[in-house]
Design a protein around this motif. Sequence first.
Motif, PDB file in Angstrom:
ATOM      1  N   TYR A  73       0.835  -1.196   0.000  1.00 11.46           N
ATOM      2  CA  TYR A  73       0.000   0.000   0.000  1.00 11.46           C
ATOM      3  C   TYR A  73       0.875   1.254   0.000  1.00 11.46           C
ATOM      4  CZ  TYR A  73      -3.255   3.614   1.481  1.00 11.46           C
ATOM      5  OH  TYR A  73      -3.991   4.771   1.556  1.00 11.46           O
ATOM      6  N   VAL A  74       1.902   1.252   0.845  1.00  8.94           N
ATOM      7  CA  VAL A  74       2.801   2.406   0.921  1.00  8.94           C
ATOM      8  C   VAL A  74       3.497   2.626  -0.416  1.00  8.94           C
ATOM      9  CG1 VAL A  74       4.933   3.269   1.979  1.00  8.94           C
ATOM     10  CG2 VAL A  74       3.125   2.309   3.422  1.00  8.94           C
ATOM     11  N   ALA A  75       3.945   1.546  -1.035  1.00 14.02           N
ATOM     12  CA  ALA A  75       4.607   1.664  -2.340  1.00 14.02           C
ATOM     13  C   ALA A  75       3.669   2.265  -3.379  1.00 14.02           C
ATOM     14  CB  ALA A  75       5.108   0.294  -2.799  1.00 14.02           C
ATOM     15  N   ASP A  76       2.406   1.857  -3.363  1.00  8.83           N
ATOM     16  CA  ASP A  76       1.428   2.386  -4.311  1.00  8.83           C
ATOM     17  C   ASP A  76       1.051   3.823  -3.970  1.00  8.83           C
ATOM     18  OD1 ASP A  76       1.389   0.012  -5.699  1.00  8.83           O
ATOM     19  OD2 ASP A  76      -0.409  -0.756  -4.716  1.00  8.83           O
ATOM     20  N   ARG A  77       0.971   4.110  -2.684  1.00 10.01           N
ATOM     21  CA  ARG A  77       0.555   5.443  -2.220  1.00 10.01           C
ATOM     22  C   ARG A  77       1.627   6.495  -2.482  1.00 10.01           C
ATOM     23  NH1 ARG A  77      -0.170   9.735  -0.752  1.00 10.01           N
ATOM     24  NH2 ARG A  77      -1.420  10.627   0.959  1.00 10.01           N
ATOM     25  N   LEU A  78       2.902   6.067  -2.519  1.00 10.97           N
ATOM     26  CA  LEU A  78       4.022   6.991  -2.716  1.00 10.97           C
ATOM     27  C   LEU A  78       4.826   6.567  -3.952  1.00 10.97           C
ATOM     28  CD1 LEU A  78       5.157   7.079   1.028  1.00 10.97           C
ATOM     29  CD2 LEU A  78       3.670   8.733  -0.139  1.00 10.97           C
TER      30      LEU A  78
END
Length: 214
Positions: A73-78
Amino acid sequence: MDLYFSPLACSLATRIAFYEAGYEATYLEVDPKTKVVQNDGSDFRTINPLGLVPTLRTDDGQVLTENAAILQYVADRLPQANLGTSPGMDRSRLHQWLCFIGTELHKGLFVPLLDKKAATEIKTYTLGKGLSRLDHLENYLKGREFLLDHFTVADAYLVTVINWTMATPPIELAKWPAVKAYYERLRARPSIAKAIAEEFELYKAEIARHKAAA
Protein backbone atom coordinates in the motif's frame (compact mmCIF):
# COMPACT_ATOMS: atom_id res chain seq x y z
CA MET A 1 -0.57 8.26 7.61
CA ASP A 2 -0.16 6.90 11.13
CA LEU A 3 2.12 3.91 11.75
CA TYR A 4 1.68 1.85 14.89
CA PHE A 5 5.03 0.17 15.54
CA SER A 6 7.18 -1.53 18.15
CA PRO A 7 10.94 -0.87 18.18
CA LEU A 8 12.93 -3.17 15.86
CA ALA A 9 9.86 -5.29 15.10
CA CYS A 10 8.81 -6.00 11.52
CA SER A 11 7.10 -2.60 11.49
CA LEU A 12 10.61 -1.19 11.01
CA ALA A 13 10.23 -2.05 7.32
CA THR A 14 7.45 0.50 6.90
CA ARG A 15 9.47 3.18 8.68
CA ILE A 16 12.31 2.46 6.26
CA ALA A 17 9.91 2.80 3.33
CA PHE A 18 8.62 6.13 4.64
CA TYR A 19 12.17 7.44 5.14
CA GLU A 20 13.15 6.23 1.68
CA ALA A 21 10.21 8.17 0.23
CA GLY A 22 10.82 11.27 2.37
CA TYR A 23 7.29 10.93 3.76
CA GLU A 24 6.53 12.38 7.18
CA ALA A 25 4.29 9.84 8.89
CA THR A 26 3.09 9.91 12.48
CA TYR A 27 4.75 7.15 14.50
CA LEU A 28 2.82 5.63 17.42
CA GLU A 29 4.88 3.31 19.60
CA VAL A 30 3.17 0.19 20.93
CA ASP A 31 4.61 -1.63 23.93
CA PRO A 32 4.72 -5.28 22.82
CA LYS A 33 3.94 -6.58 26.31
CA THR A 34 1.26 -4.22 27.58
CA LYS A 35 -0.18 -3.18 24.19
CA VAL A 36 -0.25 0.40 25.45
CA VAL A 37 0.39 3.17 22.92
CA GLN A 38 3.25 5.09 24.49
CA ASN A 39 2.29 8.38 22.83
CA ASP A 40 -1.06 8.72 24.58
CA GLY A 41 -1.53 5.74 26.94
CA SER A 42 -4.38 4.25 24.92
CA ASP A 43 -5.07 0.53 24.43
CA PHE A 44 -3.71 -0.47 21.01
CA ARG A 45 -6.17 -3.37 20.86
CA THR A 46 -8.97 -0.90 20.20
CA ILE A 47 -7.20 -0.24 16.88
CA ASN A 48 -6.06 -3.78 16.14
CA PRO A 49 -7.75 -6.44 18.31
CA LEU A 50 -4.82 -8.82 17.72
CA GLY A 51 -2.40 -6.27 19.13
CA LEU A 52 0.04 -6.81 16.29
CA VAL A 53 2.28 -4.32 14.53
CA PRO A 54 2.57 -2.90 12.01
CA THR A 55 -0.84 -1.34 11.79
CA LEU A 56 -1.42 1.59 9.47
CA ARG A 57 -4.11 4.24 9.62
CA THR A 58 -4.46 5.77 6.17
CA ASP A 59 -5.11 9.42 5.39
CA ASP A 60 -8.83 8.72 5.08
CA GLY A 61 -8.97 6.92 8.43
CA GLN A 62 -8.99 3.31 7.27
CA VAL A 63 -7.02 0.78 9.29
CA LEU A 64 -4.77 -1.65 7.42
CA THR A 65 -2.91 -4.59 8.98
CA GLU A 66 -0.40 -7.24 7.87
CA ASN A 67 3.11 -6.24 6.88
CA ALA A 68 3.04 -7.31 3.23
CA ALA A 69 -0.26 -5.51 2.62
CA ILE A 70 0.95 -2.33 4.33
CA LEU A 71 4.24 -2.27 2.43
CA GLN A 72 2.52 -2.69 -0.92
CA TYR A 73 0.00 0.00 0.00
CA VAL A 74 2.80 2.41 0.92
CA ALA A 75 4.61 1.66 -2.34
CA ASP A 76 1.43 2.39 -4.31
CA ARG A 77 0.56 5.44 -2.22
CA LEU A 78 4.02 6.99 -2.72
CA PRO A 79 4.84 6.10 -6.34
CA GLN A 80 7.47 8.82 -6.71
CA ALA A 81 9.79 6.80 -4.44
CA ASN A 82 9.74 3.81 -6.81
CA LEU A 83 9.43 1.35 -3.93
CA GLY A 84 7.11 -0.97 -5.84
CA THR A 85 6.81 -2.32 -9.36
CA SER A 86 4.56 -2.08 -12.36
CA PRO A 87 1.62 -4.51 -12.74
CA GLY A 88 2.29 -7.92 -14.21
CA MET A 89 5.12 -10.35 -13.48
CA ASP A 90 7.22 -7.70 -11.71
CA ARG A 91 4.39 -7.11 -9.24
CA SER A 92 4.01 -10.86 -8.75
CA ARG A 93 7.75 -11.18 -8.07
CA LEU A 94 7.49 -8.43 -5.46
CA HIS A 95 4.58 -10.24 -3.85
CA GLN A 96 6.53 -13.50 -4.03
CA TRP A 97 9.41 -12.07 -2.04
CA LEU A 98 7.17 -10.38 0.51
CA CYS A 99 5.47 -13.75 1.07
CA PHE A 100 8.79 -15.60 1.30
CA ILE A 101 10.18 -13.16 3.84
CA GLY A 102 6.98 -13.15 5.86
CA THR A 103 6.37 -16.90 5.97
CA GLU A 104 9.69 -18.69 5.48
CA LEU A 105 11.96 -16.26 7.35
CA HIS A 106 9.90 -14.05 9.68
CA LYS A 107 7.32 -16.53 10.98
CA GLY A 108 8.93 -19.82 10.02
CA LEU A 109 12.50 -19.22 11.19
CA PHE A 110 12.91 -16.18 13.42
CA VAL A 111 9.73 -16.14 15.51
CA PRO A 112 10.44 -19.54 17.16
CA LEU A 113 14.09 -18.60 17.73
CA LEU A 114 13.19 -15.26 19.29
CA ASP A 115 10.52 -16.78 21.53
CA LYS A 116 12.03 -17.00 25.02
CA LYS A 117 9.38 -19.52 26.06
CA ALA A 118 9.97 -21.90 23.15
CA ALA A 119 11.47 -25.24 24.16
CA THR A 120 15.00 -26.13 23.05
CA GLU A 121 13.59 -28.98 20.96
CA ILE A 122 11.41 -26.54 19.03
CA LYS A 123 14.33 -24.25 18.30
CA THR A 124 16.49 -27.17 17.20
CA TYR A 125 13.75 -28.39 14.87
CA THR A 126 13.25 -24.86 13.52
CA LEU A 127 16.95 -24.50 12.73
CA GLY A 128 17.09 -27.90 11.08
CA LYS A 129 14.22 -27.03 8.79
CA GLY A 130 14.66 -23.29 8.35
CA LEU A 131 18.32 -22.82 7.47
CA SER A 132 17.62 -24.13 3.97
CA ARG A 133 15.66 -20.91 3.44
CA LEU A 134 18.83 -18.92 4.05
CA ASP A 135 20.66 -21.24 1.65
CA HIS A 136 18.05 -20.40 -0.99
CA LEU A 137 18.43 -16.69 -0.29
CA GLU A 138 22.21 -17.00 -0.46
CA ASN A 139 22.11 -18.55 -3.91
CA TYR A 140 19.62 -15.97 -5.17
CA LEU A 141 21.52 -12.92 -3.90
CA LYS A 142 24.85 -13.85 -5.46
CA GLY A 143 25.64 -11.08 -7.93
CA ARG A 144 22.53 -9.09 -7.03
CA GLU A 145 22.30 -5.70 -5.36
CA PHE A 146 18.61 -5.98 -4.48
CA LEU A 147 15.88 -8.62 -4.55
CA LEU A 148 14.48 -7.12 -7.76
CA ASP A 149 16.13 -4.74 -10.20
CA HIS A 150 15.90 -1.79 -7.78
CA PHE A 151 15.33 -1.14 -4.07
CA THR A 152 11.76 -2.00 -3.11
CA VAL A 153 9.67 -2.51 0.01
CA ALA A 154 10.72 -6.18 -0.15
CA ASP A 155 14.29 -5.11 0.58
CA ALA A 156 13.06 -2.97 3.46
CA TYR A 157 11.36 -6.05 4.91
CA LEU A 158 14.29 -8.39 4.29
CA VAL A 159 16.88 -6.15 5.93
CA THR A 160 14.53 -5.78 8.91
CA VAL A 161 14.33 -9.54 9.34
CA ILE A 162 18.05 -10.15 8.80
CA ASN A 163 18.70 -7.53 11.47
CA TRP A 164 17.19 -9.97 14.00
CA THR A 165 20.25 -12.20 13.66
CA MET A 166 21.78 -9.95 16.32
CA ALA A 167 19.41 -11.63 18.79
CA THR A 168 19.61 -15.16 17.35
CA PRO A 169 23.20 -16.42 17.96
CA PRO A 170 22.59 -19.81 16.27
CA ILE A 171 22.37 -17.95 12.95
CA GLU A 172 25.81 -16.66 11.97
CA LEU A 173 25.66 -14.59 8.81
CA ALA A 174 29.25 -15.46 7.98
CA LYS A 175 27.91 -18.83 6.79
CA TRP A 176 25.99 -16.99 4.04
CA PRO A 177 28.45 -14.43 2.61
CA ALA A 178 26.10 -13.09 -0.08
CA VAL A 179 23.36 -12.52 2.51
CA LYS A 180 25.88 -10.92 4.86
CA ALA A 181 27.19 -8.60 2.13
CA TYR A 182 23.62 -7.68 1.13
CA TYR A 183 22.73 -6.85 4.75
CA GLU A 184 25.87 -4.79 5.35
CA ARG A 185 25.40 -2.90 2.10
CA LEU A 186 21.78 -2.07 2.81
CA ARG A 187 22.46 -1.40 6.47
CA ALA A 188 24.58 1.55 5.33
CA ARG A 189 21.79 2.97 3.17
CA PRO A 190 20.77 6.34 4.74
CA SER A 191 17.08 5.51 5.19
CA ILE A 192 17.88 2.16 6.80
CA ALA A 193 20.74 3.42 8.97
CA LYS A 194 18.53 6.22 10.29
CA ALA A 195 15.54 3.97 10.96
CA ILE A 196 17.55 1.28 12.78
CA ALA A 197 19.48 3.81 14.87
CA GLU A 198 16.31 5.56 16.00
CA GLU A 199 14.45 2.37 16.81
CA PHE A 200 17.44 0.89 18.62
CA GLU A 201 17.30 3.79 21.08
CA LEU A 202 13.56 3.23 21.53
CA TYR A 203 14.20 -0.48 22.04
CA LYS A 204 16.70 0.23 24.82
CA ALA A 205 14.13 2.48 26.48
CA GLU A 206 11.53 -0.28 26.14
CA ILE A 207 13.80 -2.82 27.84
CA ALA A 208 14.55 -0.37 30.66
CA ARG A 209 10.82 0.27 31.09
CA HIS A 210 10.10 -3.44 31.37
CA LYS A 211 12.87 -3.95 33.93
CA ALA A 212 11.56 -1.09 36.04
CA ALA A 213 8.07 -2.56 35.97
CA ALA A 214 9.22 -6.09 36.91
